[in-house]
Enzyme design. Sequence first.
Site, PDB file in Angstrom:
ATOM      1  N   HIS A  17     -24.214  -4.813 -17.143  1.00 51.89           N
ATOM      2  CA  HIS A  17     -25.298  -3.942 -17.609  1.00 51.89           C
ATOM      3  C   HIS A  17     -25.785  -3.140 -16.397  1.00 51.89           C
ATOM      4  CE1 HIS A  17     -29.340  -2.950 -19.149  1.00 51.89           C
ATOM      5  NE2 HIS A  17     -28.819  -3.146 -20.348  1.00 51.89           N
ATOM      6  N   SER A 274     -32.625  -1.566 -23.277  1.00 57.02           N
ATOM      7  CA  SER A 274     -31.995  -2.500 -24.212  1.00 57.02           C
ATOM      8  C   SER A 274     -30.753  -3.132 -23.604  1.00 57.02           C
ATOM      9  CB  SER A 274     -31.603  -1.766 -25.479  1.00 57.02           C
ATOM     10  OG  SER A 274     -32.688  -1.013 -25.920  1.00 57.02           O
ATOM     11  N   LYS A 275     -30.417  -4.283 -24.150  1.00 58.65           N
ATOM     12  CA  LYS A 275     -29.264  -5.035 -23.631  1.00 58.65           C
ATOM     13  C   LYS A 275     -27.944  -4.443 -24.114  1.00 58.65           C
ATOM     14  CE  LYS A 275     -30.324  -9.361 -21.812  1.00 58.65           C
ATOM     15  NZ  LYS A 275     -31.542 -10.048 -22.181  1.00 58.65           N
ATOM     16  N   ARG A 276     -27.910  -3.931 -25.350  1.00 58.15           N
ATOM     17  CA  ARG A 276     -26.621  -3.508 -25.904  1.00 58.15           C
ATOM     18  C   ARG A 276     -26.465  -2.005 -26.114  1.00 58.15           C
ATOM     19  NH1 ARG A 276     -24.342  -7.924 -26.158  1.00 58.15           N
ATOM     20  NH2 ARG A 276     -25.594  -9.764 -26.545  1.00 58.15           N
TER      21      ARG A 276
END
Length: 371
Positions: A17, A274-276
């Site tokens: 990420h 956000s993570k995704r």
Amino acid sequence: MTVRVRYAPSPTGHYQHVGGIRTALFNYIFAKRNNGKFFIRIEDTDQKRYNDNAVSDLIDSLVWLGLDWDEGPSESDLIDLGVSQAYAQVYGKKCEQSYVQSKRNDKYYKYAHDLIELGYAYPVFSDDSIEESEPDKVEARQKMNVYRWRMATPFMSRKAMATGQPYHIRLRMPREDDYIVCRDYLRGDVKFNYRKLYDPVLLKTPVDGVAIPSYHLAHVVDDHLMNTTHVLRGEEWLSSLPYHKYLFDCFGWDAPIYVHLPVILNPTGKGKMSKRETRSGTGEAVPVFLNQYKNNGFLPEAMINFMSLIGWNPGNNNEIFSLDDILELFSLDRINRTGAKWDIRKLKNMNNHYIRHMPLDRFVMEAERFI
Ligand code: GLU
């Protein structure tokens, strides 16, 4: 004092990420700026969520950005972690100790038991009857069981440990009407009320005979054994700092200097990135993994320039910085405390700048990646 800093990702996601990579970048810059050492440690204590691709992607990401590391997993460790042999040969390091936590379980086991001996930790044995109680009472009964073992005398605990029954180990946090004072380089003293803290798990109940440490124990032991002088990590870890500080105190070790980097906000400026997947203000999808930028025509120098300005300011109004410029200007005092947004428009503009100023042979080389 030689500065020693680390990037310590948990290999649970497929890809790096950008938040993690920003942490790696700041650690790298800080190490180079101070003629120190930058090392990588793989924090794979959560074996259930281990992702086979994660370490390969980590190596690819750092290599692509040109952030070389001084110490890290060996060739054989990298192969065990799923990295190709060719890459492992080139990027494996010869070090005196392993930089992969799953290869260091004996150390955590020993230190967790030292804390029991010192009275700072206690074993908790499961009580089989709990599982049989009504579902809505299970949690309360588990808590009671933990409390019972917290209160057990050293004699009782030792006797139970001698039976060979499995147990997990928890840190005995003080229960007082007082505050633990932790120091963060950017925020100064940060106080946490002991009453709001719990007893974190240090060593989990063994599975197939192997007791796995929790993140809290493993990283404190490793930061001590690896002589980490500064910990630059995301702000989301600030709430765990009292446990880490208390663990260092229990062992009688000096804690590193903690610098919690400001959160990266979504491109809209609202909420933690956000993570995704995330979106810009105009609704356009904005990638969150470094390799998506790599595969979509972004250049490493643009990513470095852009990410260095997320949470750090150079003290002037310039926007374009090479890594060498950043190394010259960087200081911890110029890291901001407030979150900074992932401004995708700005990143694209920077990328365009670097493309326009690129020598022709480099342009051809980069373009070939997309043919
Ligand atoms: N393994 C932790 C993570 O995934 C590292 C936190 C730290 O740097 O202490 O972010």
